[in-house]
Design a protein around this motif. Structure first.
Motif, short mmCIF file in Angstrom:
data_model
loop_
_atom_site.label_atom_id
_atom_site.label_comp_id
_atom_site.label_asym_id
_atom_site.label_seq_id
_atom_site.Cartn_x
_atom_site.Cartn_y
_atom_site.Cartn_z
N GLU A 251 0.83 -1.20 0.00
CA GLU A 251 0.00 0.00 0.00
C GLU A 251 0.87 1.26 0.00
OE1 GLU A 251 -3.10 0.70 3.08
OE2 GLU A 251 -3.78 -1.27 2.37
N LEU A 252 1.88 1.20 0.86
CA LEU A 252 2.81 2.33 0.95
C LEU A 252 3.47 2.56 -0.41
CD1 LEU A 252 3.60 4.14 3.35
CD2 LEU A 252 5.68 2.78 3.59
N LEU A 253 3.84 1.44 -1.06
CA LEU A 253 4.50 1.52 -2.35
C LEU A 253 3.59 2.13 -3.41
CD1 LEU A 253 7.00 0.90 -4.01
CD2 LEU A 253 6.14 -1.43 -4.34
N SER A 254 2.32 1.72 -3.40
CA SER A 254 1.41 2.25 -4.41
C SER A 254 1.17 3.75 -4.17
CB SER A 254 0.11 1.46 -4.47
OG SER A 254 -0.72 1.80 -3.40
N HIS A 255 1.21 4.16 -2.91
CA HIS A 255 1.13 5.59 -2.62
C HIS A 255 2.37 6.34 -3.08
CE1 HIS A 255 -2.22 4.96 0.39
NE2 HIS A 255 -2.61 6.00 -0.29
N LEU A 256 3.51 5.68 -2.82
CA LEU A 256 4.80 6.31 -3.16
C LEU A 256 4.90 6.56 -4.66
CD1 LEU A 256 7.47 7.35 -2.05
CD2 LEU A 256 8.38 5.03 -2.18
N ARG A 257 4.33 5.60 -5.44
CA ARG A 257 4.35 5.75 -6.90
C ARG A 257 3.73 7.07 -7.34
NH1 ARG A 257 6.05 1.18 -9.13
NH2 ARG A 257 5.51 -0.72 -7.99
N ARG A 258 2.74 7.54 -6.58
CA ARG A 258 2.03 8.76 -6.99
C ARG A 258 2.45 9.99 -6.19
NH1 ARG A 258 -3.90 8.74 -7.37
NH2 ARG A 258 -3.35 10.45 -8.74
N ALA A 259 3.37 9.78 -5.25
CA ALA A 259 3.73 10.87 -4.33
C ALA A 259 4.25 12.10 -5.06
CB ALA A 259 4.75 10.39 -3.30
N GLU A 260 5.08 11.85 -6.09
CA GLU A 260 5.67 12.99 -6.77
C GLU A 260 4.62 13.82 -7.51
OE1 GLU A 260 8.84 12.27 -9.69
OE2 GLU A 260 8.30 14.24 -10.52
N GLU B 216 14.12 1.97 -3.33
CA GLU B 216 15.25 1.27 -3.95
C GLU B 216 14.83 -0.10 -4.44
OE1 GLU B 216 18.19 1.63 -0.89
OE2 GLU B 216 19.20 3.27 -1.93
N ASP B 217 14.11 -0.85 -3.59
CA ASP B 217 13.68 -2.20 -3.96
C ASP B 217 12.79 -2.19 -5.19
OD1 ASP B 217 15.07 -3.07 -1.80
OD2 ASP B 217 13.32 -3.46 -0.53
N SER B 218 11.99 -1.14 -5.34
CA SER B 218 11.01 -1.11 -6.41
C SER B 218 11.52 -0.40 -7.66
CB SER B 218 9.76 -0.37 -5.92
OG SER B 218 10.12 0.95 -5.54
N GLY B 219 12.70 0.22 -7.56
CA GLY B 219 13.21 0.97 -8.70
C GLY B 219 12.68 2.39 -8.77
N LEU B 220 11.73 2.72 -7.89
CA LEU B 220 11.16 4.07 -7.88
C LEU B 220 12.20 5.13 -7.55
CD1 LEU B 220 7.68 4.09 -6.10
CD2 LEU B 220 8.25 4.85 -8.41
N ILE B 221 13.30 4.72 -6.96
CA ILE B 221 14.35 5.67 -6.58
C ILE B 221 14.92 6.37 -7.81
CG2 ILE B 221 16.29 4.04 -6.69
CD1 ILE B 221 15.77 6.76 -3.99
N ILE B 222 14.78 5.76 -8.98
CA ILE B 222 15.32 6.40 -10.19
C ILE B 222 14.56 7.71 -10.49
CG2 ILE B 222 15.80 6.12 -12.66
CD1 ILE B 222 17.65 4.52 -10.70
N PRO B 223 13.22 7.66 -10.68
CA PRO B 223 12.53 8.95 -10.88
C PRO B 223 12.58 9.85 -9.65
CG PRO B 223 10.94 7.12 -10.81
CD PRO B 223 12.31 6.51 -10.90
N ILE B 224 12.48 9.27 -8.46
CA ILE B 224 12.51 10.09 -7.25
C ILE B 224 13.88 10.77 -7.09
CG2 ILE B 224 12.48 10.04 -4.71
CD1 ILE B 224 10.24 7.99 -4.86
#
Ligand code: C2E
Ligand code: MG
Ligand code: MG
Ligand code: MG
Length: 279
Positions: free
Chosen positions: A26-35, A82-90
């Motif tokens: 859930e946290l991850l799906s939120h993080l995807r849209r955080a930016e 980092e685990d999800s690869g989201l760190i690249i756009p973030i």
């Protein structure tokens, strides 16, 4: 499955595990849209000249303002990113935002000439990392000489040769490089003379211990190495006047920590200049 939570020391029930995994998802799906939702922000912490008490730089630290959970600590969501690869756009957002805000900050205090940005392992490992940095510098018109990228020992040790090449390419852009949390990575010191570094950041665990003498030999050793290799040193986690004195006593000229300022929005630390009367 038997595990103990570190924080409470109580045993986890098996039924809690799926729930925890769900929370993570859930946290991850939120993080995807955080930016895109504008929930990410940067705070800055001043880096001080300990002799003069003047700020010489500022470290950018990411914050996530979650609508329900409140302020989520980077210690919690950076590993997830980092685990999800989201760190690249973030990570790219962090760099661009630090440069954008940094451009306004540079003029606000005399001597404030450096913006430091944390880089994660996954970002640094990307083939296009240096190009990404160059592109952000170009787009934001941020002066490369004023950008400092913070890497950790862990990042460098993964593959020292290719890390050195990449660091050199960053230095060729004019960017400087700091080694963050130095001394906590338990890595071999033999690589140190080969690293194109500008700054060693002494981890706050050594700084706290230096004031009461426990870690003083370690801090002295770090200072001596830094001097031999021509690196500047910044002490992290300076919380008291005693910490300041301890670091000055060993010849460390720069530091950051709660004693000077907690990380805060740029405008709170250095208010924007009030426009003068029109002439
Ligand atoms: P770090 O880069 O070593 O940053 C220093 C951390 O120590 C920050 O925590 C800062 O708020 C905290 N700190 C500063 N002064 C003091 C002090 O006097 N006492 C104590 N106890 N703590 C102090 P924060 O902001 O929670 O960040 C934690 C870590 O998360 C950072 O450690 C860094 O590794 C990572 N991080 C933060 N922002 C970013 C980012 O934009 N990108 C990446 N990849 N990582 C980030
Ligand atoms: Mg850092
Ligand atoms: Mg650090
Ligand atoms: Mg740290």
């Amino acid at each position: 499955y038997r595990a103990k939570t570190l924080r409470t020391g109580t045993e986890l029930f098996e039924s809690e595990l799926p729930q925890r995994a769900t929370q993570r998802l859930e946290l991850l799906s939120h993080l995807r849209r955080a930016e895109e939702l504008g929930e990410l922000a940067l705070h800055f912490q001043p880096q001080m000249n300990l002799d003069t008490g003047q700020p010489v730089g500022a470290e950018a630290l990411i914050r996530w303002q979650h609508p329900q959970l409140g302020l989520v600590s980077p210690a919690e969501f950076i590993p997830l990113a980092e685990d999800s690869g989201l760190i690249i756009p973030i990570g790219r957002w962090v760099l661009a935002e630090a440069c954008r805000q940094g451009l306004h900050l540079l003029g606000r205090a005399p001597g404030l000439a450096r913006i430091a940005v944390n880089v994660s392992a996954l970002q640094f490992a990307r083939e296009d990392f240096v190009d990404m940095v160059a592109e952000v510098l170009r787009d934001t018109r941020f002066p490369p000489q004023c950008l400092e990228l913070e890497l950790t020992e862990r990042i460098v040790m993964r593959d020292v040769d290719s890390a050195v090449r990449r660091m050199q390419a960053l230095r060729d852009l004019g960017v400087s490089i700091a080694l963050d949390d130095f001394g906590t990575g338990f890595s071999s010191l033999s690589y140190l003379p080969n690293l194109p570094l500008n700054v060693l950041k002494i981890d706050r665990s050594f700084v706290a211990g230096a004031a009461d003498g426990r870690t003083l030999p370690i801090v002295r050793a770090i200072m001596s190495m830094a001097e031999q290799f021509g690196f500047d040193v910044i002490a992290e986690g300076i919380e008291t006047a005693g910490h300041v004195q301890a670091m000055l006593d060993v010849g460390c000229r720069f530091g950051q920590g709660y004693h000077f300022a907690r990380p805060a929005p740029a405008d709170a630390l250095w208010p924007a200049p009030v426009p003068g009367p029109r002439r």
